[in-house]
Design a protein around this motif. Structure first.
Motif, PDB file in Angstrom:
ATOM      1  N   ASP A 140       0.959  -1.172  -0.428  1.00  0.00           N
ATOM      2  CA  ASP A 140       0.251  -0.034  -0.104  1.00  0.00           C
ATOM      3  C   ASP A 140       1.192   1.192  -0.346  1.00  0.00           C
ATOM      4  N   PHE A 141       1.654   1.509  -0.526  1.00  0.00           N
ATOM      5  CA  PHE A 141       3.019   2.351  -1.060  1.00  0.00           C
ATOM      6  C   PHE A 141       2.838   2.900  -2.514  1.00  0.00           C
ATOM      7  N   ALA A 142       1.618   2.601  -2.357  1.00  0.00           N
ATOM      8  CA  ALA A 142       0.847   3.446  -4.126  1.00  0.00           C
ATOM      9  C   ALA A 142      -0.322   3.089  -3.920  1.00  0.00           C
ATOM     10  N   SER A 143      -1.050   4.080  -5.209  1.00  0.00           N
ATOM     11  CA  SER A 143      -2.616   3.426  -5.444  1.00  0.00           C
ATOM     12  C   SER A 143      -2.475   2.810  -6.913  1.00  0.00           C
ATOM     13  N   PHE A 144      -2.656   1.795  -7.277  1.00  0.00           N
ATOM     14  CA  PHE A 144      -3.156   1.804  -8.289  1.00  0.00           C
ATOM     15  C   PHE A 144      -4.051   2.555  -9.433  1.00  0.00           C
ATOM     16  N   ALA A 145      -5.227   2.270  -8.678  1.00  0.00           N
ATOM     17  CA  ALA A 145      -6.264   3.410  -9.552  1.00  0.00           C
ATOM     18  C   ALA A 145      -5.699   4.883  -9.496  1.00  0.00           C
ATOM     19  N   ALA A 146      -4.617   5.367  -8.903  1.00  0.00           N
ATOM     20  CA  ALA A 146      -4.326   6.639  -8.988  1.00  0.00           C
ATOM     21  C   ALA A 146      -3.367   6.895 -10.466  1.00  0.00           C
ATOM     22  N   TYR A 147      -2.749   6.130 -10.932  1.00  0.00           N
ATOM     23  CA  TYR A 147      -2.066   5.589 -12.457  1.00  0.00           C
ATOM     24  C   TYR A 147      -2.565   4.977 -13.365  1.00  0.00           C
ATOM     25  N   LYS A 148      -3.206   3.998 -13.029  1.00  0.00           N
ATOM     26  CA  LYS A 148      -3.697   2.792 -13.966  1.00  0.00           C
ATOM     27  C   LYS A 148      -4.215   3.375 -15.516  1.00  0.00           C
ATOM     28  N   SER A 149      -4.895   5.109 -15.712  1.00  0.00           N
ATOM     29  CA  SER A 149      -4.830   5.075 -16.689  1.00  0.00           C
ATOM     30  C   SER A 149      -4.007   5.237 -17.185  1.00  0.00           C
ATOM     31  N   TYR A 150      -2.844   5.612 -17.014  1.00  0.00           N
ATOM     32  CA  TYR A 150      -1.393   5.976 -17.716  1.00  0.00           C
ATOM     33  C   TYR A 150      -1.485   4.565 -18.135  1.00  0.00           C
ATOM     34  N   LEU A 151      -0.865   3.193 -18.100  1.00  0.00           N
ATOM     35  CA  LEU A 151      -0.628   2.363 -18.239  1.00  0.00           C
ATOM     36  C   LEU A 151      -0.942   1.457 -20.011  1.00  0.00           C
ATOM     37  N   GLY A 152      -2.160   1.554 -20.475  1.00  0.00           N
ATOM     38  CA  GLY A 152      -1.725   1.336 -22.289  1.00  0.00           C
ATOM     39  C   GLY A 152      -1.467   2.231 -22.451  1.00  0.00           C
ATOM     40  N   PRO A 153      -2.047   3.440 -22.467  1.00  0.00           N
ATOM     41  CA  PRO A 153      -1.109   4.749 -23.950  1.00  0.00           C
ATOM     42  C   PRO A 153       0.320   5.248 -23.572  1.00  0.00           C
ATOM     43  N   LEU A 154       0.612   4.145 -22.713  1.00  0.00           N
ATOM     44  CA  LEU A 154       2.333   4.635 -22.742  1.00  0.00           C
ATOM     45  C   LEU A 154       2.470   3.689 -23.424  1.00  0.00           C
ATOM     46  N   GLY A 155       2.264   2.189 -23.890  1.00  0.00           N
ATOM     47  CA  GLY A 155       2.316   1.766 -24.748  1.00  0.00           C
ATOM     48  C   GLY A 155       3.454   0.722 -24.696  1.00  0.00           C
ATOM     49  N   ALA A 156       3.947   0.593 -23.295  1.00  0.00           N
ATOM     50  CA  ALA A 156       5.006  -0.319 -22.838  1.00  0.00           C
ATOM     51  C   ALA A 156       4.145  -2.256 -22.944  1.00  0.00           C
ATOM     52  N   LYS A 157       4.360  -2.967 -23.348  1.00  0.00           N
ATOM     53  CA  LYS A 157       3.434  -4.697 -22.943  1.00  0.00           C
ATOM     54  C   LYS A 157       4.128  -5.168 -21.989  1.00  0.00           C
ATOM     55  N   GLY A 158       4.568  -5.176 -21.043  1.00  0.00           N
ATOM     56  CA  GLY A 158       4.919  -5.219 -19.232  1.00  0.00           C
ATOM     57  C   GLY A 158       4.500  -4.812 -18.692  1.00  0.00           C
ATOM     58  N   VAL A 159       4.416  -5.601 -17.291  1.00  0.00           N
ATOM     59  CA  VAL A 159       4.152  -4.518 -16.355  1.00  0.00           C
ATOM     60  C   VAL A 159       4.818  -6.091 -15.180  1.00  0.00           C
ATOM     61  N   ARG A 160       5.164  -5.161 -14.281  1.00  0.00           N
ATOM     62  CA  ARG A 160       6.069  -5.383 -13.163  1.00  0.00           C
ATOM     63  C   ARG A 160       5.336  -5.853 -11.534  1.00  0.00           C
ATOM     64  N   LEU A 161       4.412  -6.734 -11.246  1.00  0.00           N
ATOM     65  CA  LEU A 161       3.792  -6.604  -9.914  1.00  0.00           C
ATOM     66  C   LEU A 161       4.245  -7.527  -8.744  1.00  0.00           C
ATOM     67  N   GLN A 162       4.322  -7.538  -7.961  1.00  0.00           N
ATOM     68  CA  GLN A 162       4.557  -7.972  -6.886  1.00  0.00           C
ATOM     69  C   GLN A 162       3.606  -8.344  -5.955  1.00  0.00           C
ATOM     70  N   ALA A 163       3.473  -9.967  -6.121  1.00  0.00           N
ATOM     71  CA  ALA A 163       2.178 -10.679  -5.093  1.00  0.00           C
ATOM     72  C   ALA A 163       1.728 -10.775  -3.764  1.00  0.00           C
ATOM     73  N   GLY A 164       2.761 -10.168  -2.938  1.00  0.00           N
ATOM     74  CA  GLY A 164       2.243  -9.646  -1.895  1.00  0.00           C
ATOM     75  C   GLY A 164       1.809 -11.031  -0.835  1.00  0.00           C
TER      76      GLY A 164
END
Length: 206
Positions: free
Chosen positions: A52-76
């Motif tokens: 909970d050091f970041a909010s996915f809702a705050a930046y998720k709308s930028y992911l697709g438009p950036l054009g990157a194909k990979g996303v690194r997540l920590q399962a926690g």
């Protein structure tokens, strides 16, 4: 070259991108979203959601438009299993499903300990991983449950993060954790790609 020595560009034929190095505008590139790109080596770090050091809702709308194909997540582990034996996958499912819908492919990292178990280690970077037999068995159960839940959506896995700076995790402990976890992942998902040694700086550790 000092700025005072550079004459201002003529407005008719150049675009003053920099006051020191005026560049001629020759065109613009239209960005393409992740859905429009077949493949790319670029990926985006969406770490620390598990703590909970970041909010996915705050930046998720930028992911697709950036054009990157990979996303690194920590399962926690600790966020998913706050009470021993009870898994809450809702937060992780939401992130994985949303990133895939945008045309990005998540690779998921299994990392950090779980203080819900004696000897389970800590939730943050630099703390110990599971060391007691009870905690190690719980980690194995969580790892198996995780890959079973996500194997139709996730094909790349990473085991731990920057273990070379963990003063409370020895190299032998990391190797044991990696081999045991990779064996579980491979048994549940034979075609999985498994990453190791996401290191901070120590080549001798590698």
């Amino acid at each position: 070259v000092r700025a005072a020595e550079v004459r201002p560009p003529k407005p008719a034929d150049v675009s003053a991108v920099s006051p020191v190095f005026p560049l001629r505008l020759i065109g613009k590139i239209a960005a393409r979203s992740s859905r429009e790109i077949v493949s790319s080596d670029w990926s985006i770090g969406c770490e620390v959601l598990d703590r909970d050091f970041a909010s996915f809702a705050a930046y998720k709308s930028y992911l697709g438009p950036l054009g990157a194909k990979g996303v690194r997540l920590q399962a926690g582990w600790a966020k998913t299993e706050e009470k021993p034996g009870e898994y809450d996958w809702r937060w992780l499912d939401e992130v994985i499903d949303d990133t895939k819908a945008q045309g990005t492919q998540p690779w998921v990292q299994l990392s950090y300990g779980n203080p819900a178990y004696p000897g389970g280690g800590g939730r943050n970077i630099g703390e110990a991983g599971p060391t007691s037999p009870e905690a190690i068995a719980a980690w194995d159960r969580w790892a198996r449950a995780l890959v079973r839940r996500c194997r139709d959506r996730v094909h790349e896995w990473e085991i731990w993060n920057e273990s070379d700076i963990f003063k409370k995790m020895t190299l032998d402990q990391y190797v044991d954790l990696f081999v045991r976890t990779a064996t579980i992942l491979r048994a549940e998902q034979p075609t999985a790609r498994i990453y190791a040694l996401s290191l901070a700086h120590r080549a001798d550790y590698a």
